[in-house]
Write a protein that holds these residues in place. Sequence first.
Motif, mmCIF file in Angstrom:
data_model
loop_
_atom_site.group_PDB
_atom_site.id
_atom_site.type_symbol
_atom_site.label_atom_id
_atom_site.label_comp_id
_atom_site.label_asym_id
_atom_site.label_seq_id
_atom_site.Cartn_x
_atom_site.Cartn_y
_atom_site.Cartn_z
ATOM 1 N N THR A 135 0.675 3.970 -3.001
ATOM 2 C CA THR A 135 0.037 5.310 -2.554
ATOM 3 C C THR A 135 1.208 6.507 -3.068
ATOM 4 O O THR A 135 0.953 7.339 -3.735
ATOM 5 C CB THR A 135 0.145 5.717 -0.887
ATOM 6 O OG1 THR A 135 -0.711 4.667 -0.407
ATOM 7 C CG2 THR A 135 -0.061 7.041 -0.828
ATOM 8 N N GLU A 136 2.613 5.843 -3.228
ATOM 9 C CA GLU A 136 3.483 6.815 -3.734
ATOM 10 C C GLU A 136 3.391 6.920 -5.339
ATOM 11 O O GLU A 136 3.394 8.072 -6.067
ATOM 12 C CB GLU A 136 4.912 6.334 -3.503
ATOM 13 C CG GLU A 136 5.162 6.521 -1.893
ATOM 14 C CD GLU A 136 6.709 5.834 -1.580
ATOM 15 O OE1 GLU A 136 7.082 5.039 -2.627
ATOM 16 O OE2 GLU A 136 7.101 5.878 -0.417
ATOM 17 N N ALA A 137 2.827 5.737 -5.924
ATOM 18 C CA ALA A 137 2.723 5.818 -7.258
ATOM 19 C C ALA A 137 1.557 6.452 -7.856
ATOM 20 O O ALA A 137 1.640 7.330 -9.013
ATOM 21 C CB ALA A 137 2.567 4.279 -7.967
ATOM 22 N N ALA B 182 0.476 9.027 -6.080
ATOM 23 C CA ALA B 182 0.771 10.612 -5.914
ATOM 24 C C ALA B 182 1.500 10.884 -7.294
ATOM 25 O O ALA B 182 1.088 12.117 -7.784
ATOM 26 C CB ALA B 182 1.580 10.706 -4.584
ATOM 27 N N GLU B 183 2.261 10.065 -7.742
ATOM 28 C CA GLU B 183 2.976 10.545 -9.050
ATOM 29 C C GLU B 183 2.088 10.501 -10.295
ATOM 30 O O GLU B 183 1.904 11.557 -11.281
ATOM 31 C CB GLU B 183 4.128 9.383 -9.340
ATOM 32 C CG GLU B 183 4.550 9.750 -10.789
ATOM 33 C CD GLU B 183 5.686 8.616 -11.217
ATOM 34 O OE1 GLU B 183 6.404 8.634 -12.027
ATOM 35 O OE2 GLU B 183 5.192 7.473 -10.811
ATOM 36 N N SER C 244 -0.187 13.754 -10.105
ATOM 37 C CA SER C 244 0.595 15.036 -10.506
ATOM 38 C C SER C 244 0.616 14.867 -12.021
ATOM 39 O O SER C 244 0.699 16.008 -12.494
ATOM 40 C CB SER C 244 1.891 14.913 -9.634
ATOM 41 O OG SER C 244 2.686 15.992 -10.561
ATOM 42 N N SER D 158 2.379 6.842 -16.032
ATOM 43 C CA SER D 158 2.614 8.256 -15.864
ATOM 44 C C SER D 158 3.781 8.484 -16.791
ATOM 45 O O SER D 158 3.769 9.434 -17.462
ATOM 46 C CB SER D 158 3.406 8.245 -14.319
ATOM 47 O OG SER D 158 2.160 8.007 -13.357
ATOM 48 N N HIS E 97 3.357 3.767 -12.441
ATOM 49 C CA HIS E 97 4.689 4.508 -12.962
ATOM 50 C C HIS E 97 4.588 4.631 -14.476
ATOM 51 O O HIS E 97 5.031 5.540 -15.125
ATOM 52 C CB HIS E 97 5.766 3.725 -12.115
ATOM 53 C CG HIS E 97 7.206 4.355 -12.570
ATOM 54 N ND1 HIS E 97 7.447 5.695 -12.185
ATOM 55 C CD2 HIS E 97 8.232 3.996 -13.471
ATOM 56 C CE1 HIS E 97 8.714 5.977 -12.773
ATOM 57 N NE2 HIS E 97 9.122 4.989 -13.443
ATOM 58 N N ARG F 9 0.659 -1.313 -0.096
ATOM 59 C CA ARG F 9 0.010 0.000 0.169
ATOM 60 C C ARG F 9 0.799 1.390 -0.003
ATOM 61 O O ARG F 9 0.344 2.108 -0.511
ATOM 62 C CB ARG F 9 -0.904 -0.022 1.193
ATOM 63 C CG ARG F 9 -2.018 -1.102 0.844
ATOM 64 C CD ARG F 9 -3.194 -1.056 2.225
ATOM 65 N NE ARG F 9 -3.817 -2.173 1.918
ATOM 66 C CZ ARG F 9 -4.908 -2.779 2.988
ATOM 67 N NH1 ARG F 9 -4.549 -2.146 4.131
ATOM 68 N NH2 ARG F 9 -5.634 -3.355 2.492
ATOM 69 N N ARG F 10 1.890 1.357 0.609
ATOM 70 C CA ARG F 10 2.710 2.496 0.751
ATOM 71 C C ARG F 10 3.427 2.702 -0.674
ATOM 72 O O ARG F 10 3.396 4.006 -1.078
ATOM 73 C CB ARG F 10 3.918 2.396 1.538
ATOM 74 C CG ARG F 10 4.916 3.440 1.815
ATOM 75 C CD ARG F 10 6.013 3.447 2.668
ATOM 76 N NE ARG F 10 6.789 4.489 2.729
ATOM 77 C CZ ARG F 10 7.707 4.826 3.621
ATOM 78 N NH1 ARG F 10 8.016 3.512 4.750
ATOM 79 N NH2 ARG F 10 8.522 5.819 3.715
ATOM 80 N N THR F 11 3.811 1.805 -1.210
ATOM 81 C CA THR F 11 4.574 1.965 -2.571
ATOM 82 C C THR F 11 3.449 2.380 -3.853
ATOM 83 O O THR F 11 3.522 3.184 -4.424
ATOM 84 C CB THR F 11 5.070 0.618 -3.247
ATOM 85 O OG1 THR F 11 6.162 0.141 -2.190
ATOM 86 C CG2 THR F 11 5.811 0.705 -4.404
ATOM 87 N N ALA G 296 1.865 -0.746 -8.324
ATOM 88 C CA ALA G 296 2.675 0.653 -8.285
ATOM 89 C C ALA G 296 3.436 0.506 -9.711
ATOM 90 O O ALA G 296 3.586 1.717 -10.411
ATOM 91 C CB ALA G 296 3.836 0.807 -7.124
#
Length: 234
Positions: A95-97, A99-100, A103, A175, A172, A91-93, A168
């Motif tokens: 969440t970061e993906a 967010a990218e 953006s 993105s 990525h 989940r943390r990974t 993730a």
Amino acid sequence: MKLLRAGITLAALSGLVCAGTTTFAADRTLTPEQTANLYLRTFINGDFASAIELDHLLSPEFPVGNMVDLNAFVSIIDASMAWVTSPPDQRRTLTEALAEFRSVLIGSVQRSQCSATNSKVVPNAKVKGHFIATVSYECLVPDISGASAEAGDWTNMRADLKAGKLTAGVYHTISQAFRTAPLTCRISGSMNLYASPDKKLWWTSDTPKDTWALILEAMLLKPMQSKPCKTDRT
């Protein structure tokens, strides 16, 4: 008249005028197409000069407030991603993906090029003596359909999307595709503008969400569903 609030105030942006970095269309009457272009540049591109000019034009009649609302855009993306699932250890990974991804989507929408093409003015049946202009517009938006070879196995990605199992790495990759996607997807839409009997001032009750939804459908949902990017909501 409904205009959304944002974190950046027009009062602060007025400093741009004092610095001489933008000019107003002082005391001139804009056509429906010209007014729609100001709204499109404000809503889609986050163009502060257009937002300030709209404030200048509309403030004598309306309490305009802030019109560049990225917070509302972020909420649209977050809501669309709420169904995505992942194991607790990922989940943390993810969440970061995400967010990218968020953006990059904002930046991709703001790269879009939209312009009014024509308008049809008719009497406002609900307000005697007033008028409604339906303004048609076209946009060129980022198209990732041609990046499928570089973006990985889209067949599996679409299956994972339907199952709510995007990793993730997949986010990525998408993105990255959007960062370099050409503005080759042509879409069309429309907005209604309203005017009093003298037709000197046109305004809309549309919000950024109305145009963002159209662009996001063409940019993201169409390629993921193996459909043509063209979208028509005129």
